[in-house]
Design a protein around this motif. Structure first.
Motif, PDB file in Angstrom:
ATOM      1  N   SER A 224       0.790   9.285  -8.955  1.00  0.00           N
ATOM      2  CA  SER A 224      -0.449   8.740  -8.416  1.00  0.00           C
ATOM      3  C   SER A 224      -0.322   8.332  -6.955  1.00  0.00           C
ATOM      4  O   SER A 224      -1.217   7.701  -6.413  1.00  0.00           O
ATOM      5  CB  SER A 224      -0.886   7.514  -9.244  1.00  0.00           C
ATOM      6  OG  SER A 224      -1.091   7.873 -10.590  1.00  0.00           O
ATOM      7  N   ILE A 225       0.793   8.674  -6.319  1.00  0.00           N
ATOM      8  CA  ILE A 225       0.990   8.267  -4.926  1.00  0.00           C
ATOM      9  C   ILE A 225       1.134   9.465  -3.992  1.00  0.00           C
ATOM     10  O   ILE A 225       1.589  10.535  -4.402  1.00  0.00           O
ATOM     11  CB  ILE A 225       2.226   7.352  -4.760  1.00  0.00           C
ATOM     12  CG1 ILE A 225       3.514   8.106  -5.067  1.00  0.00           C
ATOM     13  CG2 ILE A 225       2.106   6.113  -5.634  1.00  0.00           C
ATOM     14  CD1 ILE A 225       4.777   7.308  -4.782  1.00  0.00           C
ATOM     15  N   TYR A 226       0.708   9.271  -2.777  1.00  0.00           N
ATOM     16  CA  TYR A 226       1.042  10.192  -1.697  1.00  0.00           C
ATOM     17  C   TYR A 226       1.227   9.381  -0.429  1.00  0.00           C
ATOM     18  O   TYR A 226       0.785   8.230  -0.339  1.00  0.00           O
ATOM     19  CB  TYR A 226      -0.004  11.305  -1.527  1.00  0.00           C
ATOM     20  CG  TYR A 226      -1.308  10.913  -0.861  1.00  0.00           C
ATOM     21  CD1 TYR A 226      -1.474  11.021   0.519  1.00  0.00           C
ATOM     22  CD2 TYR A 226      -2.399  10.487  -1.622  1.00  0.00           C
ATOM     23  CE1 TYR A 226      -2.682  10.690   1.129  1.00  0.00           C
ATOM     24  CE2 TYR A 226      -3.609  10.164  -1.023  1.00  0.00           C
ATOM     25  CZ  TYR A 226      -3.748  10.267   0.348  1.00  0.00           C
ATOM     26  OH  TYR A 226      -4.940   9.954   0.954  1.00  0.00           O
ATOM     27  N   VAL A 227       1.905   9.963   0.547  1.00  0.00           N
ATOM     28  CA  VAL A 227       2.245   9.248   1.777  1.00  0.00           C
ATOM     29  C   VAL A 227       1.620   9.951   2.964  1.00  0.00           C
ATOM     30  O   VAL A 227       1.691  11.179   3.086  1.00  0.00           O
ATOM     31  CB  VAL A 227       3.771   9.149   1.973  1.00  0.00           C
ATOM     32  CG1 VAL A 227       4.110   8.449   3.293  1.00  0.00           C
ATOM     33  CG2 VAL A 227       4.412   8.410   0.798  1.00  0.00           C
ATOM     34  N   SER A 228       0.996   9.181   3.824  1.00  0.00           N
ATOM     35  CA  SER A 228       0.403   9.712   5.052  1.00  0.00           C
ATOM     36  C   SER A 228       1.067   9.057   6.261  1.00  0.00           C
ATOM     37  O   SER A 228       1.141   7.826   6.342  1.00  0.00           O
ATOM     38  CB  SER A 228      -1.104   9.422   5.070  1.00  0.00           C
ATOM     39  OG  SER A 228      -1.678   9.811   6.312  1.00  0.00           O
ATOM     40  N   VAL A 248      -2.276   4.940  -3.347  1.00  0.00           N
ATOM     41  CA  VAL A 248      -2.317   4.996  -4.804  1.00  0.00           C
ATOM     42  C   VAL A 248      -3.763   5.258  -5.222  1.00  0.00           C
ATOM     43  O   VAL A 248      -4.674   5.243  -4.397  1.00  0.00           O
ATOM     44  CB  VAL A 248      -1.819   3.676  -5.437  1.00  0.00           C
ATOM     45  CG1 VAL A 248      -0.332   3.478  -5.167  1.00  0.00           C
ATOM     46  CG2 VAL A 248      -2.613   2.481  -4.911  1.00  0.00           C
ATOM     47  N   GLU A 249      -3.967   5.502  -6.517  1.00  0.00           N
ATOM     48  CA  GLU A 249      -5.310   5.869  -6.992  1.00  0.00           C
ATOM     49  C   GLU A 249      -6.160   4.675  -7.415  1.00  0.00           C
ATOM     50  O   GLU A 249      -7.383   4.753  -7.363  1.00  0.00           O
ATOM     51  CB  GLU A 249      -5.190   6.831  -8.178  1.00  0.00           C
ATOM     52  CG  GLU A 249      -4.812   8.235  -7.783  1.00  0.00           C
ATOM     53  CD  GLU A 249      -4.929   9.201  -8.939  1.00  0.00           C
ATOM     54  OE1 GLU A 249      -5.599  10.229  -8.775  1.00  0.00           O
ATOM     55  OE2 GLU A 249      -4.361   8.927 -10.007  1.00  0.00           O
ATOM     56  N   ARG A 250      -5.509   3.596  -7.850  1.00  0.00           N
ATOM     57  CA  ARG A 250      -6.282   2.474  -8.377  1.00  0.00           C
ATOM     58  C   ARG A 250      -5.800   1.151  -7.784  1.00  0.00           C
ATOM     59  O   ARG A 250      -4.636   1.016  -7.404  1.00  0.00           O
ATOM     60  CB  ARG A 250      -6.168   2.417  -9.905  1.00  0.00           C
ATOM     61  CG  ARG A 250      -6.715   3.655 -10.594  1.00  0.00           C
ATOM     62  CD  ARG A 250      -6.842   3.440 -12.093  1.00  0.00           C
ATOM     63  NE  ARG A 250      -5.572   3.135 -12.721  1.00  0.00           N
ATOM     64  CZ  ARG A 250      -4.702   4.034 -13.138  1.00  0.00           C
ATOM     65  NH1 ARG A 250      -4.957   5.330 -12.964  1.00  0.00           N
ATOM     66  NH2 ARG A 250      -3.591   3.672 -13.717  1.00  0.00           N
ATOM     67  N   GLU A 251      -6.686   0.171  -7.762  1.00  0.00           N
ATOM     68  CA  GLU A 251      -6.370  -1.150  -7.210  1.00  0.00           C
ATOM     69  C   GLU A 251      -5.238  -1.810  -7.993  1.00  0.00           C
ATOM     70  O   GLU A 251      -4.376  -2.484  -7.412  1.00  0.00           O
ATOM     71  CB  GLU A 251      -7.619  -2.039  -7.252  1.00  0.00           C
ATOM     72  CG  GLU A 251      -7.537  -3.268  -6.367  1.00  0.00           C
ATOM     73  CD  GLU A 251      -7.510  -2.953  -4.881  1.00  0.00           C
ATOM     74  OE1 GLU A 251      -6.781  -3.652  -4.149  1.00  0.00           O
ATOM     75  OE2 GLU A 251      -8.210  -2.016  -4.458  1.00  0.00           O
ATOM     76  N   SER A 252      -5.201  -1.599  -9.315  1.00  0.00           N
ATOM     77  CA  SER A 252      -4.139  -2.189 -10.139  1.00  0.00           C
ATOM     78  C   SER A 252      -2.761  -1.630  -9.770  1.00  0.00           C
ATOM     79  O   SER A 252      -1.747  -2.328  -9.871  1.00  0.00           O
ATOM     80  CB  SER A 252      -4.419  -1.941 -11.622  1.00  0.00           C
ATOM     81  OG  SER A 252      -4.495  -0.546 -11.893  1.00  0.00           O
ATOM     82  N   VAL A 292      -5.527   2.069  -1.251  1.00  0.00           N
ATOM     83  CA  VAL A 292      -6.092   2.779  -2.408  1.00  0.00           C
ATOM     84  C   VAL A 292      -6.961   3.938  -1.928  1.00  0.00           C
ATOM     85  O   VAL A 292      -7.815   3.765  -1.059  1.00  0.00           O
ATOM     86  CB  VAL A 292      -6.939   1.825  -3.291  1.00  0.00           C
ATOM     87  CG1 VAL A 292      -7.590   2.606  -4.436  1.00  0.00           C
ATOM     88  CG2 VAL A 292      -6.087   0.686  -3.827  1.00  0.00           C
ATOM     89  N   ASP A 293      -6.723   5.129  -2.497  1.00  0.00           N
ATOM     90  CA  ASP A 293      -7.594   6.282  -2.295  1.00  0.00           C
ATOM     91  C   ASP A 293      -8.001   6.736  -3.694  1.00  0.00           C
ATOM     92  O   ASP A 293      -7.295   7.508  -4.345  1.00  0.00           O
ATOM     93  CB  ASP A 293      -6.848   7.391  -1.540  1.00  0.00           C
ATOM     94  CG  ASP A 293      -7.758   8.555  -1.177  1.00  0.00           C
ATOM     95  OD1 ASP A 293      -8.924   8.537  -1.591  1.00  0.00           O
ATOM     96  OD2 ASP A 293      -7.287   9.477  -0.472  1.00  0.00           O
ATOM     97  N   LYS A 294      -9.105   6.214  -4.175  1.00  0.00           N
ATOM     98  CA  LYS A 294      -9.499   6.350  -5.576  1.00  0.00           C
ATOM     99  C   LYS A 294      -9.604   7.814  -6.009  1.00  0.00           C
ATOM    100  O   LYS A 294     -10.260   8.628  -5.374  1.00  0.00           O
ATOM    101  CB  LYS A 294     -10.830   5.630  -5.807  1.00  0.00           C
ATOM    102  CG  LYS A 294     -11.180   5.469  -7.281  1.00  0.00           C
ATOM    103  CD  LYS A 294     -12.445   4.631  -7.438  1.00  0.00           C
ATOM    104  CE  LYS A 294     -12.791   4.465  -8.915  1.00  0.00           C
ATOM    105  NZ  LYS A 294     -14.036   3.672  -9.085  1.00  0.00           N
ATOM    106  N   ASN A 295      -8.896   8.110  -7.120  1.00  0.00           N
ATOM    107  CA  ASN A 295      -8.932   9.456  -7.738  1.00  0.00           C
ATOM    108  C   ASN A 295      -8.640  10.579  -6.739  1.00  0.00           C
ATOM    109  O   ASN A 295      -9.268  11.639  -6.772  1.00  0.00           O
ATOM    110  CB  ASN A 295     -10.296   9.688  -8.405  1.00  0.00           C
ATOM    111  CG  ASN A 295     -10.559   8.718  -9.536  1.00  0.00           C
ATOM    112  OD1 ASN A 295      -9.647   8.334 -10.264  1.00  0.00           O
ATOM    113  ND2 ASN A 295     -11.804   8.301  -9.677  1.00  0.00           N
ATOM    114  N   TRP A 296      -7.668  10.357  -5.867  1.00  0.00           N
ATOM    115  CA  TRP A 296      -7.394  11.337  -4.809  1.00  0.00           C
ATOM    116  C   TRP A 296      -6.949  12.686  -5.359  1.00  0.00           C
ATOM    117  O   TRP A 296      -7.140  13.716  -4.703  1.00  0.00           O
ATOM    118  CB  TRP A 296      -6.351  10.802  -3.829  1.00  0.00           C
ATOM    119  CG  TRP A 296      -4.978  10.549  -4.392  1.00  0.00           C
ATOM    120  CD1 TRP A 296      -4.456   9.370  -4.820  1.00  0.00           C
ATOM    121  CD2 TRP A 296      -3.927  11.518  -4.571  1.00  0.00           C
ATOM    122  NE1 TRP A 296      -3.166   9.522  -5.264  1.00  0.00           N
ATOM    123  CE2 TRP A 296      -2.813  10.838  -5.118  1.00  0.00           C
ATOM    124  CE3 TRP A 296      -3.808  12.884  -4.327  1.00  0.00           C
ATOM    125  CZ2 TRP A 296      -1.610  11.479  -5.432  1.00  0.00           C
ATOM    126  CZ3 TRP A 296      -2.616  13.530  -4.634  1.00  0.00           C
ATOM    127  CH2 TRP A 296      -1.532  12.826  -5.178  1.00  0.00           C
TER     128      TRP A 296
END
Length: 308
Positions: A224-228, A248-252, A292-296
Motif C-alpha cells: 500500500s506504499i509508494y515513494v515519491s 499510503v492508501e489510508r489515514e489509518s 495519504v494518497d487514497k486508493n492510489w
C-alpha cells in the motif's frame, strides 16, 4: 595464423558478446537476490514479502566473456487487479524483447497453477532460456521435483541449461552466467565496464526508502506504499539533499508508518541514509514525510508514474 593469434582472436570474439537478459519467476523466487549476487552490488530491493519488485530493474555484469544486462522483472502471478495486470504486462514485454531469459524457480514451493502459468508464458522462448532452480541450500528444497517439472513443461530445454543454484549463497551463479553467455549474440557493449546498473539516483533512493519501509511494516501495509522524490539537490560537493514522501492508501496506515512518537518513520529514515551511504560516493541527507494518497493503486496516473 599461429596458435597464439588464433587464441587471441577467439578471446576477442567472445568478449564482443552482449545480451539483454530478462529474469522471470514467481514472486519471492529469488530473482532480486540473484541479480544482486551476479552484479556484486545492491541493484534490486530484497524482501521476504512477495511482489516487492514493481519495475524492470537493470543490473549489469561485465566479465572477460562479455556483458550481460539483466532486467529483474516483477514477480509473475495470476491476478486481475489493475496494478498486477500492469506488472505482468511489464514482464511479458521484457520477455519478448530480450536476447535470453533466465527463469528462476523456487525449489522450496509446490509447482501449482501459478508456476505452470509462467512456464507456459515463457515456453515459446525456450530456445533462448536458462532455468535456475533456486534455494537448493534450504532443508525444504525439493530440487528433484523442480527438475521434473521443468522437463515436463519445457521439454526442449537441454540439461545443461537446467542449473541447481543458491543465489543467496552464490552457488552455481557463475554456471548460469556461462550458459547465458553461450546464448548471447555478438554485439558491442551497451554500457561502460564500470557500470553495474543504469538506474537514476532518484529511483534508487526511492527504492531504498521503500525497502526499508516494507521490511519493517505489518503484512498488509507494504503493497500500500509508494515513494515519491519531491526534490533532490547537491548542496555541497559530497552532500546530496533529498526530500521524499512515503505515500499510503489510508489515514489509518499513516499512523502505523509514522509510529508511536514518530519512532517508525525515524528508523526508516536513518536506515535509508545508512543504505545510501553503502551505495553512493557522497552523503545523502534525507527529509522523509508520510502522506495519504487514497486508493492510489486504482489510479492510472499514479501507476503510470511509478511502474516504468
Amino acid at each position: 595464423m599461429n596458435q597464439t593469434e588464433e587464441n587471441q582472436e577467439e578471446l576477442e570474439s567472445i568478449g564482443e558478446k552482449t545480451a539483454l537478459v530478462s529474469i522471470i519467476g514467481r514472486p519471492s523466487a529469488g530473482k532480486s537476490t540473484f541479480l544482486n549476487t551476479a552484479c556484486g552490488e545492491k541493484v534490486s530491493i530484497v524482501s521476504s514479502i512477495p511482489q516487492t519488485t514493481r519495475n524492470a530493474i537493470r543490473g549489469i555484469v561485465n566479465t572477460s566473456l562479455g556483458q550481460i544486462v539483466f532486467v529483474d522483472t516483477p514477480g509473475l502471478h495470476i491476478s486481475d487487479k489493475k496494478m498486477n495486470l500492469k506488472l505482468t504486462k511489464t514482464a511479458s514485454e521484457q520477455i519478448s524483447d530480450s536476447d535470453a531469459i533466465l527463469y528462476i524457480i523456487d525449489s522450496t514451493r509446490e509447482h501449482g497453477e501459478e508456476e505452470k502459468f509462467i512456464a507456459n508464458l515463457a515456453k515459446p522462448f525456450s530456445e533462448k532460456m536458462v532455468v535456475a532452480i533456486n534455494k537448493t541450500e534450504m532443508p525444504t528444497s525439493k530440487k528433484d521435483e523442480s527438475v521434473k517439472f521443468v522437463k515436463e513443461t519445457l521439454p526442449s530445454i537441454p540439461d545443461s541449461r537446467i542449473i541447481l543454484i543458491s543465489a543467496k549463497e552464490d552457488q552455481n551463479v557463475n554456471e548460469v552466467l556461462r550458459e547465458l553467455y553461450a546464448l548471447a549474440p555478438k554485439a558491442p557493449q551497451l554500457y561502460p565496464e564500470e557500470y553495474y546498473t543504469d538506474q537514476e539516483v532518484d529511483f534508487r533512493i526511492a527504492e531504498i526508502i521503500r525497502e526499508q519501509a516494507i521490511n519493517r511494516l505489518e503484512q498488509e501495509i507494504p503493497h500500500s506504499i509508494y515513494v515519491s522524490i519531491e526534490d533532490m539537490k547537491m548542496v555541497k560537493e559530497n552532500l546530496l539533499r533529498v526530500r521524499a514522501i512515503l505515500y499510503v492508501e489510508r489515514e489509518s496506515q499513516k499512523g502505523i508508518v509514522i509510529g508511536k512518537g514518530a519512532a517508525m518513520i525515524k528508523t526508516i529514515r536513518i536506515e535509508s541514509i545508512k543504505a545510501c551511504r553503502k551505495i553512493f560516493p557522497y552523503r545523502v541527507d534525507l527529509d522523509l514525510q508520510v502522506k495519504v494518497d487514497k486508493n492510489w493503486r486504482q489510479k492510472d496516473a499514479v501507476l503510470t508514474r511509478i511502474l516504468k
